[in-house]
Design an enzyme around this catalytic site. Structure first.
Site, PDB file in Angstrom:
ATOM      1  N   GLY A 166       6.474  -3.994  -3.595  1.00  0.00           N
ATOM      2  CA  GLY A 166       6.092  -2.598  -3.694  1.00  0.00           C
ATOM      3  C   GLY A 166       6.556  -1.972  -4.989  1.00  0.00           C
ATOM      4  O   GLY A 166       6.024  -2.249  -6.070  1.00  0.00           O
ATOM      5  N   ARG A 167       7.587  -1.135  -4.884  1.00  0.00           N
ATOM      6  CA  ARG A 167       8.065  -0.413  -6.062  1.00  0.00           C
ATOM      7  C   ARG A 167       8.514  -1.356  -7.173  1.00  0.00           C
ATOM      8  O   ARG A 167       8.366  -1.037  -8.363  1.00  0.00           O
ATOM      9  CB  ARG A 167       9.207   0.519  -5.650  1.00  0.00           C
ATOM     10  CG  ARG A 167       8.784   1.610  -4.679  1.00  0.00           C
ATOM     11  CD  ARG A 167       9.983   2.383  -4.147  1.00  0.00           C
ATOM     12  NE  ARG A 167      10.905   1.512  -3.425  1.00  0.00           N
ATOM     13  CZ  ARG A 167      12.182   1.802  -3.184  1.00  0.00           C
ATOM     14  NH1 ARG A 167      12.681   2.946  -3.605  1.00  0.00           N
ATOM     15  NH2 ARG A 167      12.944   0.961  -2.515  1.00  0.00           N
ATOM     16  N   LYS A 169       1.710  -3.709   9.367  1.00  0.00           N
ATOM     17  CA  LYS A 169       2.960  -3.545   8.640  1.00  0.00           C
ATOM     18  C   LYS A 169       3.882  -2.680   9.487  1.00  0.00           C
ATOM     19  O   LYS A 169       3.471  -1.620   9.980  1.00  0.00           O
ATOM     20  CB  LYS A 169       2.738  -2.902   7.270  1.00  0.00           C
ATOM     21  CG  LYS A 169       4.024  -2.850   6.439  1.00  0.00           C
ATOM     22  CD  LYS A 169       3.809  -2.273   5.047  1.00  0.00           C
ATOM     23  CE  LYS A 169       5.125  -2.320   4.270  1.00  0.00           C
ATOM     24  NZ  LYS A 169       5.013  -1.646   2.950  1.00  0.00           N
ATOM     25  N   GLU A 198      12.976  -3.871  -1.198  1.00  0.00           N
ATOM     26  CA  GLU A 198      14.108  -4.009  -2.118  1.00  0.00           C
ATOM     27  C   GLU A 198      14.044  -5.278  -2.973  1.00  0.00           C
ATOM     28  O   GLU A 198      15.069  -5.821  -3.378  1.00  0.00           O
ATOM     29  CB  GLU A 198      15.426  -3.957  -1.338  1.00  0.00           C
ATOM     30  CG  GLU A 198      16.572  -3.292  -2.070  1.00  0.00           C
ATOM     31  CD  GLU A 198      16.326  -1.840  -2.458  1.00  0.00           C
ATOM     32  OE1 GLU A 198      16.935  -1.397  -3.436  1.00  0.00           O
ATOM     33  OE2 GLU A 198      15.525  -1.147  -1.781  1.00  0.00           O
ATOM     34  N   PRO A 211       0.838  -1.211   0.000  1.00  0.00           N
ATOM     35  CA  PRO A 211       0.000   0.000   0.000  1.00  0.00           C
ATOM     36  C   PRO A 211       0.867   1.253   0.000  1.00  0.00           C
ATOM     37  O   PRO A 211       1.229   1.761   1.053  1.00  0.00           O
ATOM     38  CB  PRO A 211      -0.771  -0.130   1.314  1.00  0.00           C
ATOM     39  CG  PRO A 211       0.189  -0.841   2.229  1.00  0.00           C
ATOM     40  CD  PRO A 211       0.994  -1.773   1.361  1.00  0.00           C
ATOM     41  N   CYS A 237       5.076   3.816   7.747  1.00  0.00           N
ATOM     42  CA  CYS A 237       5.253   4.989   6.894  1.00  0.00           C
ATOM     43  C   CYS A 237       6.376   5.877   7.421  1.00  0.00           C
ATOM     44  O   CYS A 237       6.352   6.303   8.579  1.00  0.00           O
ATOM     45  CB  CYS A 237       3.961   5.789   6.814  1.00  0.00           C
ATOM     46  SG  CYS A 237       4.112   7.267   5.764  1.00  0.00           S
ATOM     47  N   HIS A 249       8.847  -4.500   6.692  1.00  0.00           N
ATOM     48  CA  HIS A 249       9.713  -3.784   5.757  1.00  0.00           C
ATOM     49  C   HIS A 249      11.102  -3.746   6.387  1.00  0.00           C
ATOM     50  O   HIS A 249      11.272  -3.162   7.462  1.00  0.00           O
ATOM     51  CB  HIS A 249       9.198  -2.362   5.511  1.00  0.00           C
ATOM     52  CG  HIS A 249      10.009  -1.621   4.496  1.00  0.00           C
ATOM     53  ND1 HIS A 249       9.520  -1.300   3.255  1.00  0.00           N
ATOM     54  CD2 HIS A 249      11.278  -1.161   4.526  1.00  0.00           C
ATOM     55  CE1 HIS A 249      10.459  -0.666   2.568  1.00  0.00           C
ATOM     56  NE2 HIS A 249      11.537  -0.565   3.330  1.00  0.00           N
ATOM     57  N   GLU A 300       1.383   5.026  -0.426  1.00  0.00           N
ATOM     58  CA  GLU A 300       0.626   6.277  -0.419  1.00  0.00           C
ATOM     59  C   GLU A 300       1.108   7.198  -1.544  1.00  0.00           C
ATOM     60  O   GLU A 300       2.302   7.379  -1.744  1.00  0.00           O
ATOM     61  CB  GLU A 300       0.793   6.968   0.942  1.00  0.00           C
ATOM     62  CG  GLU A 300      -0.198   8.075   1.204  1.00  0.00           C
ATOM     63  CD  GLU A 300       0.315   9.436   0.783  1.00  0.00           C
ATOM     64  OE1 GLU A 300      -0.520  10.332   0.545  1.00  0.00           O
ATOM     65  OE2 GLU A 300       1.539   9.586   0.709  1.00  0.00           O
TER      66      GLU A 300
END
EC number: 1.3.1.-
Length: 323
Positions: A223-224, A139, A201, A7, A98, A168, A9
């Site tokens: 994620g990315r 998370k 990563e 997720p 976050c 993370h 943002e």
């Protein structure tokens, strides 16, 4: 093996969730965080962050959606979690990861990792507030400035009732700078009797293999890496199962890029929509030279009609493969 879409943002909104889950390989996804302060939010806020709630809490491809909350007031988080459940949320996720300064300054996200007792109170209250059949997950990062409280935080969440925890593998101070410390995911998993997901990563198959080896995990949140390589989950699944797999070509991504732009065009005011297509093309450019070329063409464009001509005028790609 479970693979989840992170997720993120300001990046993974309902439209990008829709497009990425069309590609396949993703078991579940999560809304951008819904910020909870001192009041019960109106249903419209939850529907804005998770319009999928009106469609069985699933994306168009059928991928389940969880609702993520961010805040520091246990009772308010509990009340809002209960409301989200009445709106159809199948799982409530709590954000303790976050790293954004503005979020941390208002006692949200990773800054709460300084206070394991508060993590426990939040998890316990949310768990108490929602129906027993609704899982509550979390998370977290490895800590705020360092990893000294990583195990304490994990224990606090597990003891408070977390059904699973995504880790993370960096601290807030680390931000998104490599490397990710996957060995800490293994330590956390050994310390608590809860399913743990490794996150951070994983950009390609090589990263996933290394993460799996170092962390010992079987479940992962992407994620990315998934934003930049939309079929990364499919690549991982094929590799795990020993199947041959040909990565998606740019021609297969064209319909997704066009769908993404069309949806953003209808959702956002004309002044904002161009920024979203540029944002995603910039990520895709890590893996596709054609995306870099397309980004260069639209980079200075602010007129949606001009971008229509460029993006919707691309040669038709072949239909995206099924999951």
């Amino acid at each position: 093996m479970q693979l989840a879409l992170a997720p993120m943002e300001g990046l993974v909104d309902d439209i990008l969730r829709d497009v990425l889950t069309q590609v396949g390989g993703i078991d579940w996804c999560v809304t951008e965080f819904v910020r909870v302060n001192e009041q019960l939010l109106p249903p419209a806020v939850f529907h804005r962050f998770g319009p999928e709630l009106k469609h069985g809490s699933r994306t168009r491809a059928g991928t389940p959606l969880r609702v993520q909350l961010l805040g520091s007031n246990p009772s308010c988080l509990g009340d809002n979690a209960a409301l989200a459940c009445t709106l159809g949320a199948p799982v409530i996720d709590l954000n303790f990861g976050c790293p954004a300064k503005t979020v941390n300054k208002s006692r949200g996200g990773a800054v709460l990792l300084k206070e394991p007792e508060l993590l426990h109170a939040i998890m316990r209250e949310v768990r108490r507030s929602v129906p027993a059949e609704i899982p509550v997950t979390a998370k977290m990062r490895l800590g705020y400035e360092d990893t000294r409280l990583a195990l304490d935080c994990a224990h606090a969440l597990a003891d408070g009732g977390a059904a699973q925890i995504v880790v993370h593998a960096r601290t807030k101070a680390d931000g998104y700078k490599p490397p990710a410390h996957w060995e800490w995911v293994a330590r956390i998993s050994e310390a608590i009797a809860r399913p743990v997901y490794a996150n951070g990563e994983i950009w390609n198959l090589h990263d996933w293999r290394r993460c799996r080896q170092v962390s010992g995990m079987q479940d992962f949140m992407l994620g990315r890496g998934l934003v930049a390589c939309p079929d990364l989950a499919l690549q991982i699944r094929a590799d795990r199962e020993g199947r041959d797999y040909a990565p998606m070509r740019w021609s297969e991504l064209i319909p997704l890029v066009q769908d993404f732009w069309t949806q953003q065009r209808h959702k956002l005011p004309a002044v904002y929509a161009p920024g979203r297509i540029k944002q995603w093309l910039n990520w895709l450019a890590r893996n596709y030279v054609e995306a870099a070329e397309l980004f260069a063409r639209v980079r200075r464009e602010t007129d949606c009609v001009a971008i229509d001509r460029i993006v919707l005028g691309l040669a038709d790609g072949i239909r995206v493969r099924a999951a």
